[in-house]
Enzyme design. Structure first.
Site, PDB file in Angstrom:
ATOM      1  N   ARG A  71     114.572  31.633 -10.556  1.00  0.00           N
ATOM      2  CA  ARG A  71     115.414  33.150 -10.368  1.00  0.00           C
ATOM      3  C   ARG A  71     113.863  33.968 -10.762  1.00  0.00           C
ATOM      4  O   ARG A  71     113.845  34.112 -11.685  1.00  0.00           O
ATOM      5  CB  ARG A  71     116.126  33.379 -10.965  1.00  0.00           C
ATOM      6  N   ARG A  85     112.192  24.720  -2.405  1.00  0.00           N
ATOM      7  CA  ARG A  85     111.673  25.403  -4.159  1.00  0.00           C
ATOM      8  C   ARG A  85     112.317  24.697  -4.622  1.00  0.00           C
ATOM      9  O   ARG A  85     112.473  24.813  -6.314  1.00  0.00           O
ATOM     10  CB  ARG A  85     112.111  26.286  -4.250  1.00  0.00           C
ATOM     11  N   HIS A 123     110.266  34.190  -0.701  1.00  0.00           N
ATOM     12  CA  HIS A 123     110.946  35.554  -1.513  1.00  0.00           C
ATOM     13  C   HIS A 123     110.813  36.358  -2.377  1.00  0.00           C
ATOM     14  O   HIS A 123     111.571  36.010  -3.530  1.00  0.00           O
ATOM     15  CB  HIS A 123     112.746  34.551  -1.228  1.00  0.00           C
ATOM     16  N   ASP A 149     120.356  45.139   0.917  1.00  0.00           N
ATOM     17  CA  ASP A 149     120.376  43.020   1.005  1.00  0.00           C
ATOM     18  C   ASP A 149     120.601  43.369   2.705  1.00  0.00           C
ATOM     19  O   ASP A 149     121.664  43.178   3.706  1.00  0.00           O
ATOM     20  CB  ASP A 149     121.875  42.446   1.394  1.00  0.00           C
ATOM     21  N   GLU A 205     110.945  40.358   1.175  1.00  0.00           N
ATOM     22  CA  GLU A 205     110.430  39.485   0.814  1.00  0.00           C
ATOM     23  C   GLU A 205     109.789  39.004   3.278  1.00  0.00           C
ATOM     24  O   GLU A 205     109.834  40.127   3.484  1.00  0.00           O
ATOM     25  CB  GLU A 205     111.942  38.864   1.584  1.00  0.00           C
TER      26      GLU A 205
HETATM   27  O1  TA6 Z   1     117.515  37.789  -0.518  1.00  0.00           O
HETATM   28  C1  TA6 Z   1     118.059  37.369   0.767  1.00  0.00           C
HETATM   29  C2  TA6 Z   1     119.330  37.594  -0.109  1.00  0.00           C
HETATM   30  O2  TA6 Z   1     119.828  35.523   0.595  1.00  0.00           O
HETATM   31  C3  TA6 Z   1     120.218  37.955  -0.916  1.00  0.00           C
HETATM   32  O3  TA6 Z   1     121.152  37.517   0.166  1.00  0.00           O
HETATM   33  C4  TA6 Z   1     120.245  37.043  -1.730  1.00  0.00           C
HETATM   34  O4  TA6 Z   1     121.357  36.052  -1.651  1.00  0.00           O
HETATM   35  C5  TA6 Z   1     118.904  36.303  -2.608  1.00  0.00           C
HETATM   36  O5  TA6 Z   1     118.331  36.012  -1.391  1.00  0.00           O
HETATM   37  C6  TA6 Z   1     119.198  35.522  -3.526  1.00  0.00           C
HETATM   38  O6  TA6 Z   1     119.685  33.919  -3.153  1.00  0.00           O
HETATM   39  P1  TA6 Z   1     119.425  32.986  -3.994  1.00  0.00           P
HETATM   40  O7  TA6 Z   1     120.484  32.164  -3.326  1.00  0.00           O
HETATM   41  O8  TA6 Z   1     117.824  32.508  -4.484  1.00  0.00           O
HETATM   42  O9  TA6 Z   1     120.033  33.528  -5.441  1.00  0.00           O
END
Ligand code: TA6
Length: 298
Positions: free
Chosen positions: A72, A98, A167, A210, A269
């Site tokens: 994260r 990942r 991301h 988002d 991203e």
């Molecule tokens: O950043 C876009 C996104 O798809 C958000 O909707 C949120 O879910 C984020 O990615 C994080 O996703 P994750 O699966 O890493 O918790």
């Protein structure tokens, strides 16, 4: 390969492999007074510290650092799908790249930048995810900037369809005080209610955000007066951009995200998402690349 073997084959004065405090095998790159750290787990960029500055990348204090778990923060590599799996909700969010341990395949210097290259092949992912042949490489280059290029090659005899993202989580002073420019006039999907809008001016933040921007190619600038810096997020091979901050309620719902950590991060991203998803014919390849630099103010 062990850390010792990695250092013997790919180490150099500006590249050092080690086991970090979480037990991840990482490579530290040093160049022009800047430092970057990439974990073999997920080919995950963990940190990018330009000379004399604080980390540009954000990492949650509550992140997992475990086999089969996403990290994260930093720059998660989302592939071969961005978001939920197109047809199987039992599959992991943002693909399997990942979650896997990648292999180091090259390292060295190129045009003054220190680089390392990692690869993912079907043999490195669990059987349940395998659906054809591919070669995916992550090439990281460090100079006074940070470059991360995801190179996807279709080595199969059938088409390879995918969506993807670098991301990137950025370390900021306070979400309410920053703006993101470079998206003015762009159409975007608000994924919170699936409505479509056109961006007017800079993006600022006051609630869960988002947004998937379409037909984008310009660099984005994260203007952070609190840290006295502007973060430039340029790209190649991408015509979509996602901007995300979970705000309070979603932060509380995520076990690997501190309840108040949304104040100190923003995701800008670099993606091939929505209408920017790609299809590669046999033998074709695609590169999704982000170039990040930090400019201090004053
Ligand atoms: O950043 C876009 C996104 O798809 C958000 O909707 C949120 O879910 C984020 O990615 C994080 O996703 P994750 O699966 O890493 O918790």
């Amino acid at each position: 390969m062990t850390v010792q073997e990695l250092n013997a084959e790919f180490g150099a004065s500006d590249i050092h492999f080690y086991n970090d405090s979480h037990g991840l095998v990482c490579a530290e790159l040093n160049n022009a007074g800047s430092k970057a750290v990439i974990a073999l787990h997920g080919a995950h960029l963990m940190s990018y510290v330009p000379k004399g500055q604080r980390d540009v990348l954000w990492m949650s204090e509550k992140s997992y650092f475990a086999v089969g778990k996403p990290i994260r923060g930093g720059i998660p590599v989302c592939w071969p799908w961005f978001g939920g799996h197109p047809s199987d909700s039992g599959m992991p969010s943002h693909g399997f790249a990942r979650l896997a341990d990648w292999e180091v395949i090259a390292s060295g210097k190129h045009e003054g930048a220190t680089f390392i290259e990692l690869a993912l092949t079907p043999g490195l992912i669990p059987e349940k995810f395998r659906n054809g042949d591919f070669l995916v490489k992550m090439r990281v280059g460090l100079s006074s900037k940070l470059l991360a290029a995801l190179v996807i090659e279709n080595t199969d005899v059938k088409e390879l369809a995918f969506s993807a993202a670098l991301h990137s989580y950025f370390n900021i002073s306070e979400i309410a005080d920053i703006t993101v420019s470079g998206l003015d006039g762009k159409t975007f999907i608000d994924t919170l209610d699936d409505t479509v809008h056109v961006q007017k001016g800079d993006v600022n933040f006051g609630a869960e955000t988002d947004l998937v921007y379409l037909d984008t190619e310009d660099a984005c600038i994260i203007d952070d007066p609190g840290f006295g810096r502007k973060l430039k997020v340029a790209k190649c091979g991408s015509r979509s951009t996602v901007v995300w901050n979970p705000w309070k309620d979603k932060s509380v719902r995520m076990p690997d995200f501190g309840d108040e950590e949304y104040h100190s991060m923003v995701c800008v991203e670099t993606t091939n998402a929505e209408t920017d998803a790609r299809i590669l014919a046999p033998g074709e390849s695609h590169t999704l690349q982000v170039i990040i630099e930090s400019e201090t103010q004053g």
